[in-house]
Motif scaffolding. Sequence first.
Motif, PDB file in Angstrom:
ATOM      1  N   ARG A 204       0.841  -1.211   0.000  1.00 46.22           N
ATOM      2  CA  ARG A 204       0.000   0.000   0.000  1.00 46.22           C
ATOM      3  C   ARG A 204       0.874   1.257   0.000  1.00 46.22           C
ATOM      4  N   LYS A 205       1.951   1.197   0.771  1.00 47.25           N
ATOM      5  CA  LYS A 205       2.839   2.359   0.884  1.00 47.25           C
ATOM      6  C   LYS A 205       3.484   2.697  -0.462  1.00 47.25           C
ATOM      7  N   VAL A 206       3.958   1.671  -1.182  1.00 48.79           N
ATOM      8  CA  VAL A 206       4.647   1.964  -2.446  1.00 48.79           C
ATOM      9  C   VAL A 206       3.677   2.165  -3.612  1.00 48.79           C
ATOM     10  N   LEU A 207       2.527   1.500  -3.564  1.00 54.51           N
ATOM     11  CA  LEU A 207       1.602   1.572  -4.710  1.00 54.51           C
ATOM     12  C   LEU A 207       0.580   2.700  -4.574  1.00 54.51           C
ATOM     13  N   GLY A 208       0.411   3.206  -3.351  1.00 56.97           N
ATOM     14  CA  GLY A 208      -0.475   4.356  -3.156  1.00 56.97           C
ATOM     15  C   GLY A 208      -1.899   3.965  -2.796  1.00 56.97           C
ATOM     16  N   GLU A 209      -2.670   4.983  -2.435  1.00 52.43           N
ATOM     17  CA  GLU A 209      -4.025   4.772  -1.924  1.00 52.43           C
ATOM     18  C   GLU A 209      -4.992   4.261  -2.989  1.00 52.43           C
ATOM     19  N   ASP A 210      -4.721   4.572  -4.268  1.00 46.78           N
ATOM     20  CA  ASP A 210      -5.676   4.198  -5.324  1.00 46.78           C
ATOM     21  C   ASP A 210      -5.491   2.773  -5.843  1.00 46.78           C
ATOM     22  N   ALA A 211      -4.352   2.162  -5.543  1.00 39.55           N
ATOM     23  CA  ALA A 211      -4.111   0.803  -6.059  1.00 39.55           C
ATOM     24  C   ALA A 211      -5.074  -0.193  -5.413  1.00 39.55           C
ATOM     25  N   ARG A 212      -5.456  -1.195  -6.181  1.00 40.21           N
ATOM     26  CA  ARG A 212      -6.290  -2.280  -5.638  1.00 40.21           C
ATOM     27  C   ARG A 212      -5.350  -3.438  -5.298  1.00 40.21           C
ATOM     28  N   ILE A 213      -5.362  -3.869  -4.033  1.00 38.47           N
ATOM     29  CA  ILE A 213      -4.425  -4.902  -3.587  1.00 38.47           C
ATOM     30  C   ILE A 213      -5.205  -6.000  -2.854  1.00 38.47           C
ATOM     31  N   ALA A 214      -5.170  -7.206  -3.426  1.00 43.10           N
ATOM     32  CA  ALA A 214      -5.869  -8.346  -2.832  1.00 43.10           C
ATOM     33  C   ALA A 214      -4.853  -9.307  -2.223  1.00 43.10           C
ATOM     34  N   CYS A 215      -5.352 -10.194  -1.349  1.00 39.95           N
ATOM     35  CA  CYS A 215      -4.483 -11.220  -0.758  1.00 39.95           C
ATOM     36  C   CYS A 215      -5.148 -12.582  -0.890  1.00 39.95           C
ATOM     37  N   ASP A 216      -4.364 -13.563  -1.360  1.00 38.30           N
ATOM     38  CA  ASP A 216      -4.843 -14.941  -1.481  1.00 38.30           C
ATOM     39  C   ASP A 216      -4.396 -15.724  -0.254  1.00 38.30           C
ATOM     40  N   PHE A 217      -5.366 -16.162   0.563  1.00 35.28           N
ATOM     41  CA  PHE A 217      -5.038 -16.919   1.777  1.00 35.28           C
ATOM     42  C   PHE A 217      -4.748 -18.398   1.487  1.00 35.28           C
ATOM     43  N   HIS A 218      -5.004 -18.840   0.270  1.00 39.53           N
ATOM     44  CA  HIS A 218      -4.671 -20.214  -0.146  1.00 39.53           C
ATOM     45  C   HIS A 218      -5.260 -21.278   0.779  1.00 39.53           C
ATOM     46  N   TRP A 219      -6.500 -21.100   1.214  1.00 43.47           N
ATOM     47  CA  TRP A 219      -7.241 -22.111   1.991  1.00 43.47           C
ATOM     48  C   TRP A 219      -6.501 -22.522   3.276  1.00 43.47           C
ATOM     49  N   SER A 220      -5.662 -21.640   3.800  1.00 45.48           N
ATOM     50  CA  SER A 220      -4.720 -22.101   4.828  1.00 45.48           C
ATOM     51  C   SER A 220      -5.122 -21.770   6.258  1.00 45.48           C
ATOM     52  N   LEU A 221      -6.231 -21.071   6.476  1.00 44.28           N
ATOM     53  CA  LEU A 221      -6.538 -20.587   7.821  1.00 44.28           C
ATOM     54  C   LEU A 221      -7.790 -21.238   8.404  1.00 44.28           C
ATOM     55  N   SER A 222      -7.891 -21.178   9.737  1.00 45.86           N
ATOM     56  CA  SER A 222      -9.159 -21.520  10.381  1.00 45.86           C
ATOM     57  C   SER A 222     -10.098 -20.334  10.199  1.00 45.86           C
ATOM     58  N   LYS A 223     -11.372 -20.544  10.433  1.00 43.77           N
ATOM     59  CA  LYS A 223     -12.323 -19.443  10.216  1.00 43.77           C
ATOM     60  C   LYS A 223     -12.043 -18.269  11.172  1.00 43.77           C
ATOM     61  N   THR A 224     -11.678 -18.583  12.403  1.00 39.76           N
ATOM     62  CA  THR A 224     -11.432 -17.492  13.354  1.00 39.76           C
ATOM     63  C   THR A 224     -10.135 -16.747  13.016  1.00 39.76           C
ATOM     64  N   ASP A 225      -9.108 -17.473  12.612  1.00 41.92           N
ATOM     65  CA  ASP A 225      -7.851 -16.819  12.221  1.00 41.92           C
ATOM     66  C   ASP A 225      -8.068 -15.948  10.974  1.00 41.92           C
ATOM     67  N   ALA A 226      -8.885 -16.445  10.040  1.00 39.19           N
ATOM     68  CA  ALA A 226      -9.142 -15.684   8.812  1.00 39.19           C
ATOM     69  C   ALA A 226      -9.834 -14.363   9.128  1.00 39.19           C
ATOM     70  N   VAL A 227     -10.830 -14.416   9.996  1.00 38.71           N
ATOM     71  CA  VAL A 227     -11.567 -13.189  10.342  1.00 38.71           C
ATOM     72  C   VAL A 227     -10.667 -12.233  11.124  1.00 38.71           C
ATOM     73  N   GLN A 228      -9.893 -12.784  12.023  1.00 36.28           N
ATOM     74  CA  GLN A 228      -8.981 -11.932  12.798  1.00 36.28           C
ATOM     75  C   GLN A 228      -7.964 -11.243  11.883  1.00 36.28           C
ATOM     76  N   LEU A 229      -7.420 -11.992  10.928  1.00 38.23           N
ATOM     77  CA  LEU A 229      -6.449 -11.421   9.997  1.00 38.23           C
ATOM     78  C   LEU A 229      -7.112 -10.354   9.118  1.00 38.23           C
ATOM     79  N   ALA A 230      -8.333 -10.629   8.680  1.00 37.24           N
ATOM     80  CA  ALA A 230      -9.062  -9.651   7.863  1.00 37.24           C
ATOM     81  C   ALA A 230      -9.229  -8.336   8.641  1.00 37.24           C
ATOM     82  N   HIS A 231      -9.550  -8.431   9.913  1.00 38.93           N
ATOM     83  CA  HIS A 231      -9.727  -7.215  10.731  1.00 38.93           C
ATOM     84  C   HIS A 231      -8.407  -6.477  10.891  1.00 38.93           C
ATOM     85  N   THR A 232      -7.317  -7.234  11.028  1.00 32.83           N
ATOM     86  CA  THR A 232      -5.999  -6.603  11.163  1.00 32.83           C
ATOM     87  C   THR A 232      -5.603  -5.872   9.885  1.00 32.83           C
ATOM     88  N   MET A 233      -5.994  -6.430   8.740  1.00 35.94           N
ATOM     89  CA  MET A 233      -5.617  -5.847   7.447  1.00 35.94           C
ATOM     90  C   MET A 233      -6.528  -4.684   7.034  1.00 35.94           C
TER      91      MET A 233
END
Length: 392
Positions: A204-233
């Motif tokens: 985000r810092k290098v690409l700026g506020e207008d860039a669209r940046i997604a993250c692929d979790f690759h099916w690797s998290l529990s449901k609670t970890d996924a939600v917690q990480l989403a809130h952190t991001m």
Amino acid sequence: MSQDVVERIAVFVVDLRQDKPYLGELRDGESVNPSGYFVRNGNRTVYPRANRSLVVQLTTKEGVIGWGETYGLVAPKATAEIINDLLAGFVIGRDPCDRKGLHDELYGLMRVRGYTGGFYLDALAAVDIALWDIAGKLSSLSVAALLGASKMTSIAAYVSGLPENTLNERCALAECWQELGFDSFKFALPVADQGASAELRALRKVLGEDARIACDFHWSLSKTDAVQLAHTMASDRPWFLEAPVATEEIEDLRWVAQHAGEAIAVGEEWRTLYDARARIDREACHIVQPEIGHTGITQFMRIGRYAQEHNLRIMPHATIGSGIFLAASLQASAALRDVEAHEFQHSIFEPFRHFTGELLQCDTGVYRIPNAPGLGVEPSEVMRSHMTPIPA
Ligand code: MG
């Protein structure tokens, strides 16, 4: 209906060998086994050290040639054998324009044995794409036009995967693509060495506020970890979060979609509308990502239209191939309404773009859709030298 019939089927494994493996160099503790495979620690998924694809060539009695492609990443000869031993005998002699009927007939052949996914439907996807290519050529229409597309000539592309060893290098690579006109990106959690939040913040810092940046979790998290990480991001505004939990855990996916507060994207592993409906009907996702190498054109369109009816966003997936199934995906995407963006696997597409004779283009952030009859692409002479026939 045409008078022409399918006369021959040939199957090829295509060598897509690269210096660097998909998603970048192996990390500590990852090693290639004698079969040429390794497991990424970040998602416990097998990858080949040398990428491959599987291509089929259908030839009609009148000499019309159709090309199809599916995954050949692991055990490609298994898929080739399904085509040679099983599907070919039911396709030869058939009208190539009866592609949807033929698709459903071939799908149904193995229902009793439980083959509603995996290698069997990958093989069917390749044959289906080749039948659509022939149908387009017989009617002198691009597949997009055959599917009823309006005059769409381009589709927005997002840069997927940043296969560098360090976060600084990955940020620099993203900046290079941004300078070429790309404004949308996706990074992969399994190789985000400092974690998804740090990766998103740095990008985000290098690409700026207008860039669209997604993250692929690759099916690797529990449901609670996924939600917690989403809130952190959340403060760095991810564009979407992909594949948070194991694909089999549909209730967990639904829970994540309801509690993450971010758009949840899934679908690259689906083969059929049945897979899509199981998630869409339960409101378990916001974005669908059909992968035509698994679905073929027939199921891709069924999934895409069902997603449209349910007002979901559509961002087709595009994994590793020679360009033939990518062309099929662009043709089919052009026939769907409002495809928001299409994945751009630059680490595969750029080194091998000449495989389809330079007919596929993705410059300045958009794909150009080929408009020749059928898929609009053919294997080049270079590609043919990388194709090994797999005899019946
Ligand atoms: Mg993915």
